[in-house]
Design a protein around this motif. Structure first.
Motif, PDB file in Angstrom:
ATOM      1  N   GLY A 192     -20.716 -20.654  20.419  1.00 60.92           N
ATOM      2  CA  GLY A 192     -21.103 -21.386  19.220  1.00 60.92           C
ATOM      3  C   GLY A 192     -22.199 -20.670  18.476  1.00 60.92           C
ATOM      4  O   GLY A 192     -22.724 -19.646  18.925  1.00 60.92           O
ATOM      5  N   SER A 193     -22.575 -21.203  17.310  1.00 59.29           N
ATOM      6  CA  SER A 193     -23.606 -20.616  16.449  1.00 59.29           C
ATOM      7  C   SER A 193     -23.279 -19.153  16.168  1.00 59.29           C
ATOM      8  O   SER A 193     -22.192 -18.842  15.721  1.00 59.29           O
ATOM      9  CB  SER A 193     -24.991 -20.789  17.070  1.00 59.29           C
ATOM     10  OG  SER A 193     -25.308 -22.161  17.176  1.00 59.29           O
ATOM     11  N   ASP A 194     -24.189 -18.215  16.486  1.00 58.28           N
ATOM     12  CA  ASP A 194     -23.935 -16.803  16.190  1.00 58.28           C
ATOM     13  C   ASP A 194     -22.697 -16.275  16.913  1.00 58.28           C
ATOM     14  O   ASP A 194     -21.960 -15.438  16.380  1.00 58.28           O
ATOM     15  CB  ASP A 194     -25.141 -15.956  16.603  1.00 58.28           C
ATOM     16  CG  ASP A 194     -26.313 -16.126  15.652  1.00 58.28           C
ATOM     17  OD1 ASP A 194     -26.187 -16.926  14.705  1.00 58.28           O
ATOM     18  OD2 ASP A 194     -27.362 -15.487  15.877  1.00 58.28           O
ATOM     19  N   CYS A 195     -22.455 -16.755  18.123  1.00 55.79           N
ATOM     20  CA  CYS A 195     -21.337 -16.251  18.918  1.00 55.79           C
ATOM     21  C   CYS A 195     -19.988 -16.757  18.428  1.00 55.79           C
ATOM     22  O   CYS A 195     -18.946 -16.300  18.911  1.00 55.79           O
ATOM     23  CB  CYS A 195     -21.526 -16.623  20.390  1.00 55.79           C
ATOM     24  SG  CYS A 195     -22.925 -15.787  21.168  1.00 55.79           S
ATOM     25  N   ALA A 196     -20.016 -17.698  17.485  1.00 57.91           N
ATOM     26  CA  ALA A 196     -18.758 -18.170  16.893  1.00 57.91           C
ATOM     27  C   ALA A 196     -18.395 -17.369  15.644  1.00 57.91           C
ATOM     28  O   ALA A 196     -17.311 -17.559  15.089  1.00 57.91           O
ATOM     29  CB  ALA A 196     -18.863 -19.650  16.542  1.00 57.91           C
ATOM     30  N   LEU A 197     -19.292 -16.498  15.201  1.00 60.26           N
ATOM     31  CA  LEU A 197     -19.010 -15.626  14.064  1.00 60.26           C
ATOM     32  C   LEU A 197     -18.277 -14.388  14.584  1.00 60.26           C
ATOM     33  O   LEU A 197     -18.834 -13.614  15.363  1.00 60.26           O
ATOM     34  CB  LEU A 197     -20.306 -15.218  13.362  1.00 60.26           C
ATOM     35  CG  LEU A 197     -21.220 -16.365  12.914  1.00 60.26           C
ATOM     36  CD1 LEU A 197     -22.500 -15.813  12.291  1.00 60.26           C
ATOM     37  CD2 LEU A 197     -20.500 -17.272  11.921  1.00 60.26           C
TER      38      LEU A 197
ATOM     39  N   ASP B 156     -12.441 -20.500  10.830  1.00 64.19           N
ATOM     40  CA  ASP B 156     -11.252 -19.882  10.252  1.00 64.19           C
ATOM     41  C   ASP B 156     -10.485 -19.181  11.364  1.00 64.19           C
ATOM     42  O   ASP B 156     -11.061 -18.436  12.161  1.00 64.19           O
ATOM     43  CB  ASP B 156     -11.637 -18.868   9.177  1.00 64.19           C
ATOM     44  CG  ASP B 156     -12.158 -19.548   7.913  1.00 64.19           C
ATOM     45  OD1 ASP B 156     -11.932 -20.756   7.757  1.00 64.19           O
ATOM     46  OD2 ASP B 156     -12.798 -18.850   7.100  1.00 64.19           O
ATOM     47  N   LEU B 157      -9.198 -19.389  11.390  1.00 59.43           N
ATOM     48  CA  LEU B 157      -8.346 -18.820  12.433  1.00 59.43           C
ATOM     49  C   LEU B 157      -7.339 -17.863  11.803  1.00 59.43           C
ATOM     50  O   LEU B 157      -6.550 -18.255  10.943  1.00 59.43           O
ATOM     51  CB  LEU B 157      -7.623 -19.936  13.185  1.00 59.43           C
ATOM     52  CG  LEU B 157      -6.554 -19.521  14.199  1.00 59.43           C
ATOM     53  CD1 LEU B 157      -7.161 -18.666  15.308  1.00 59.43           C
ATOM     54  CD2 LEU B 157      -5.875 -20.757  14.781  1.00 59.43           C
ATOM     55  N   ARG B 158      -7.405 -16.637  12.235  1.00 55.98           N
ATOM     56  CA  ARG B 158      -6.446 -15.620  11.775  1.00 55.98           C
ATOM     57  C   ARG B 158      -5.546 -15.267  12.959  1.00 55.98           C
ATOM     58  O   ARG B 158      -6.023 -14.773  13.994  1.00 55.98           O
ATOM     59  CB  ARG B 158      -7.173 -14.368  11.271  1.00 55.98           C
ATOM     60  CG  ARG B 158      -6.239 -13.264  10.786  1.00 55.98           C
ATOM     61  CD  ARG B 158      -7.027 -12.042  10.339  1.00 55.98           C
ATOM     62  NE  ARG B 158      -6.139 -10.955   9.954  1.00 55.98           N
ATOM     63  CZ  ARG B 158      -5.614 -10.783   8.744  1.00 55.98           C
ATOM     64  NH1 ARG B 158      -5.916 -11.642   7.787  1.00 55.98           N
ATOM     65  NH2 ARG B 158      -4.834  -9.761   8.479  1.00 55.98           N
ATOM     66  N   ILE B 159      -4.267 -15.534  12.834  1.00 61.45           N
ATOM     67  CA  ILE B 159      -3.319 -15.312  13.924  1.00 61.45           C
ATOM     68  C   ILE B 159      -2.443 -14.117  13.562  1.00 61.45           C
ATOM     69  O   ILE B 159      -1.618 -14.185  12.638  1.00 61.45           O
ATOM     70  CB  ILE B 159      -2.449 -16.557  14.154  1.00 61.45           C
ATOM     71  CG1 ILE B 159      -3.332 -17.790  14.389  1.00 61.45           C
ATOM     72  CG2 ILE B 159      -1.518 -16.354  15.338  1.00 61.45           C
ATOM     73  CD1 ILE B 159      -2.578 -19.089  14.442  1.00 61.45           C
TER      74      ILE B 159
ATOM     75  N   VAL C  10     -11.312 -21.823  26.943  1.00 59.24           N
ATOM     76  CA  VAL C  10     -12.159 -21.197  25.921  1.00 59.24           C
ATOM     77  C   VAL C  10     -12.426 -22.204  24.823  1.00 59.24           C
ATOM     78  O   VAL C  10     -11.504 -22.858  24.330  1.00 59.24           O
ATOM     79  CB  VAL C  10     -11.482 -19.937  25.318  1.00 59.24           C
ATOM     80  CG1 VAL C  10     -12.240 -19.465  24.077  1.00 59.24           C
ATOM     81  CG2 VAL C  10     -11.431 -18.822  26.361  1.00 59.24           C
ATOM     82  N   ARG C  11     -13.706 -22.332  24.455  1.00 63.32           N
ATOM     83  CA  ARG C  11     -14.107 -23.188  23.342  1.00 63.32           C
ATOM     84  C   ARG C  11     -14.885 -22.344  22.342  1.00 63.32           C
ATOM     85  O   ARG C  11     -15.778 -21.596  22.724  1.00 63.32           O
ATOM     86  CB  ARG C  11     -14.997 -24.332  23.825  1.00 63.32           C
ATOM     87  CG  ARG C  11     -14.457 -25.129  25.009  1.00 63.32           C
ATOM     88  CD  ARG C  11     -15.517 -26.071  25.547  1.00 63.32           C
ATOM     89  NE  ARG C  11     -15.122 -26.680  26.819  1.00 63.32           N
ATOM     90  CZ  ARG C  11     -15.970 -27.278  27.645  1.00 63.32           C
ATOM     91  NH1 ARG C  11     -17.264 -27.331  27.339  1.00 63.32           N
ATOM     92  NH2 ARG C  11     -15.527 -27.801  28.780  1.00 63.32           N
ATOM     93  N   VAL C  12     -14.550 -22.479  21.079  1.00 66.40           N
ATOM     94  CA  VAL C  12     -15.291 -21.813  20.009  1.00 66.40           C
ATOM     95  C   VAL C  12     -15.597 -22.875  18.963  1.00 66.40           C
ATOM     96  O   VAL C  12     -14.681 -23.484  18.412  1.00 66.40           O
ATOM     97  CB  VAL C  12     -14.499 -20.656  19.379  1.00 66.40           C
ATOM     98  CG1 VAL C  12     -15.340 -19.979  18.297  1.00 66.40           C
ATOM     99  CG2 VAL C  12     -14.079 -19.648  20.443  1.00 66.40           C
ATOM    100  N   GLU C  13     -16.887 -23.081  18.699  1.00 71.32           N
ATOM    101  CA  GLU C  13     -17.303 -24.178  17.833  1.00 71.32           C
ATOM    102  C   GLU C  13     -18.214 -23.678  16.722  1.00 71.32           C
ATOM    103  O   GLU C  13     -19.312 -23.186  16.973  1.00 71.32           O
ATOM    104  CB  GLU C  13     -18.025 -25.256  18.647  1.00 71.32           C
ATOM    105  CG  GLU C  13     -18.417 -26.477  17.847  1.00 71.32           C
ATOM    106  CD  GLU C  13     -19.014 -27.567  18.711  1.00 71.32           C
ATOM    107  OE1 GLU C  13     -19.531 -28.547  18.153  1.00 71.32           O
ATOM    108  OE2 GLU C  13     -18.964 -27.431  19.956  1.00 71.32           O
TER     109      GLU C  13
ATOM    110  N   VAL D 259     -20.756 -17.331   5.910  1.00 64.23           N
ATOM    111  CA  VAL D 259     -21.115 -17.231   7.323  1.00 64.23           C
ATOM    112  C   VAL D 259     -20.306 -18.221   8.156  1.00 64.23           C
ATOM    113  O   VAL D 259     -20.765 -18.735   9.157  1.00 64.23           O
ATOM    114  CB  VAL D 259     -22.623 -17.472   7.525  1.00 64.23           C
ATOM    115  CG1 VAL D 259     -23.437 -16.341   6.958  1.00 64.23           C
ATOM    116  CG2 VAL D 259     -23.053 -18.806   6.897  1.00 64.23           C
ATOM    117  N   ARG D 260     -19.097 -18.505   7.740  1.00 63.20           N
ATOM    118  CA  ARG D 260     -18.264 -19.454   8.459  1.00 63.20           C
ATOM    119  C   ARG D 260     -17.765 -18.839   9.769  1.00 63.20           C
ATOM    120  O   ARG D 260     -17.410 -17.662   9.819  1.00 63.20           O
ATOM    121  CB  ARG D 260     -17.080 -19.869   7.591  1.00 63.20           C
ATOM    122  CG  ARG D 260     -16.153 -20.905   8.228  1.00 63.20           C
ATOM    123  CD  ARG D 260     -15.095 -21.343   7.245  1.00 63.20           C
ATOM    124  NE  ARG D 260     -14.050 -22.138   7.881  1.00 63.20           N
ATOM    125  CZ  ARG D 260     -14.133 -23.444   8.109  1.00 63.20           C
ATOM    126  NH1 ARG D 260     -15.220 -24.096   7.761  1.00 63.20           N
ATOM    127  NH2 ARG D 260     -13.134 -24.092   8.674  1.00 63.20           N
ATOM    128  N   ALA D 261     -17.758 -19.657  10.805  1.00 61.18           N
ATOM    129  CA  ALA D 261     -17.256 -19.201  12.098  1.00 61.18           C
ATOM    130  C   ALA D 261     -15.798 -18.784  11.972  1.00 61.18           C
ATOM    131  O   ALA D 261     -15.049 -19.318  11.138  1.00 61.18           O
ATOM    132  CB  ALA D 261     -17.418 -20.308  13.131  1.00 61.18           C
TER     133      ALA D 261
END
Length: 378
Positions: A116-121, A177-180, A139-142, A151-153
């Motif tokens: 989360g926070s910086d690690c979600a970028l 944002d999810l890029r697959i 795995v959780r990403v928040e 600066v959106r995750a």
């Protein structure tokens, strides 16, 4: 000199120590002082304190890394790692921040990772850094709720992650944002995800079904919370592939007035094909005919929760319950709207068996269904 060893009473106390810590497994505030009692208390206390550290600043990351450097065996006790540091709360430079994280990527027994926070970028950068990804089951990403566009995750789900996290069973993505990336025909097989939770996820490239390409047959629980309905979610593909395994499906939209109904967002037939479904929660419009169709085909459904859908009248709800659809239903949640709740106890429906007018509540009581009214918390 006494050579008889510890008394029976002291042995009894030592035997009770693990039981004490079993009751305090989720209460680290009380576990820390107990570690100071004696060495016999220190070992089980460490097992609790180091099993799932929560790191909210780079300073706490540094402190844990320093502790692991002086006592490497403690790293074996860490099974869940919660890393949510924020650079705005840290005065150290970028190199110092990175150095505080590096030892944490080498923990051998991690089964749950939360970023989360910086690690979600650009979360994929951090996920690629873990040395033992084969052990990871969740795995959780928040991302942050108040993040701005610049600066959106985000996370880029590609073949590199797929090939590393082959035993992943649970994936929880929130506010990002999810890029697959498109899977390769002869690439690494996708993990067989069993639990997928998406809340506030914006798909910027690809389709959701490609997240576990042709590997949805093990999916047991699917939760999707969207701000607006998008075709990139292509849920009908996932539902079709998981029709024999899916037990729980939740679909919530945060639109105040959804422009799309259930058929255009999910596909009624794809949902009705999930014969193993036990729990269904929806917050989007659908018609009485759709409800009847689902009721006839979802014969194992036990819990049905509907939020914010007033397209179906009280009389229609009572008629559906009276007709015996959803034969396994045990809990029914209807919208808490003032009018629907007030009318629920009125004798609007007509019982086909007794010829007597009955209310929704009476129809549910006759079938042993618990009727409640609720609303969706955004």
């Amino acid at each position: 000199m006494d050579t008889q060893g510890p008394s029976p009473r002291s042995r009894l106390v030592d035997d009770l120590i693990p039981i004490v810590f079993d009751h305090l497994a989720n209460d680290t505030a009380h576990v820390a002082p107990l570690a100071l009692v004696s060495f016999a208390w220190l070992v089980p206390a460490r097992r609790v304190l180091y099993s799932a550290p929560r790191l909210l600043t780079y300073h706490t990351c540094y402190l844990l890394s320093r502790t692991l450097a002086s006592n490497p065996s403690l790293g074996d006790k860490i099974h869940e790692l919660y890393i949510h540091p924020a650079s705005r709360m840290c005065e150290d430079g970028a190199c110092a921040r990175a150095a505080s994280l590096t030892p944490l990527f080498r923990l051998p027994n991690l089964t749950i990772i939360s970023l989360g926070s910086d690690c979600a970028l650009r979360a994929e950068w951090y996920l690629r850094s873990f040395a033992f990804p084969k052990n990871v089951r969740e795995v959780r990403v928040e991302g942050l709720h108040w993040s701005v566009e610049d600066v959106r995750a985000s996370i880029r789900w590609n073949e590199t992650l797929v090939s590393r996290f082959t035993n992943l069973k649970r994936l929880n993505l929130v506010n990002l944002d999810l890029r697959i990336c498109e899977p390769r025909a002869f690439g690494s097989p996708s993990p067989h995800i069993e639990f997928l939770h998406l809340d506030g996820v914006r798909i910027t490239y690809g389709k959701l079904s490609e997240l576990a390409y042709r590997s949805w047959e093990a999916l047991q629980e699917l939760t999707v919370v969207v701000h607006e309905c998008k075709t990139e979610y292509d849920l009908q593909t996932i539902l079709s592939e998981a029709s024999q395994s899916l037990r729980t499906f939740r679909y919530f939209t945060k639109e105040s007035a959804p422009q799309q109904d259930l058929n255009s967002s999910i596909d009624e037939d794809a949902l009705a094909s999930c014969h193993a479904l036990r729990t269904l929660e929806l917050s989007l419009p659908f018609s009485h005919s759709t409800l009847s169709n689902l009721g006839q085909r979802l014969v194992r459904l036990e819990v049905l929760r509907i939020y914010g859908n007033y397209d179906i009248t009280v009389a229609e709800w009572a008629a559906v319950i009276s007709a015996g659809v959803f034969p396994s239903l045990r809990e029914l949640y209807l919208p808490i709207g003032y009018e629907l709740k007030r009318l629920a106890d009125w004798p609007y429906s007509y019982s086909l068996q007794s010829g007597e007018a009955k209310s929704v509540r009476q129809e549910c009581t006759a079938r042993g269904i618990s009727l409640q009214f609720g609303y969706l918390v955004s």
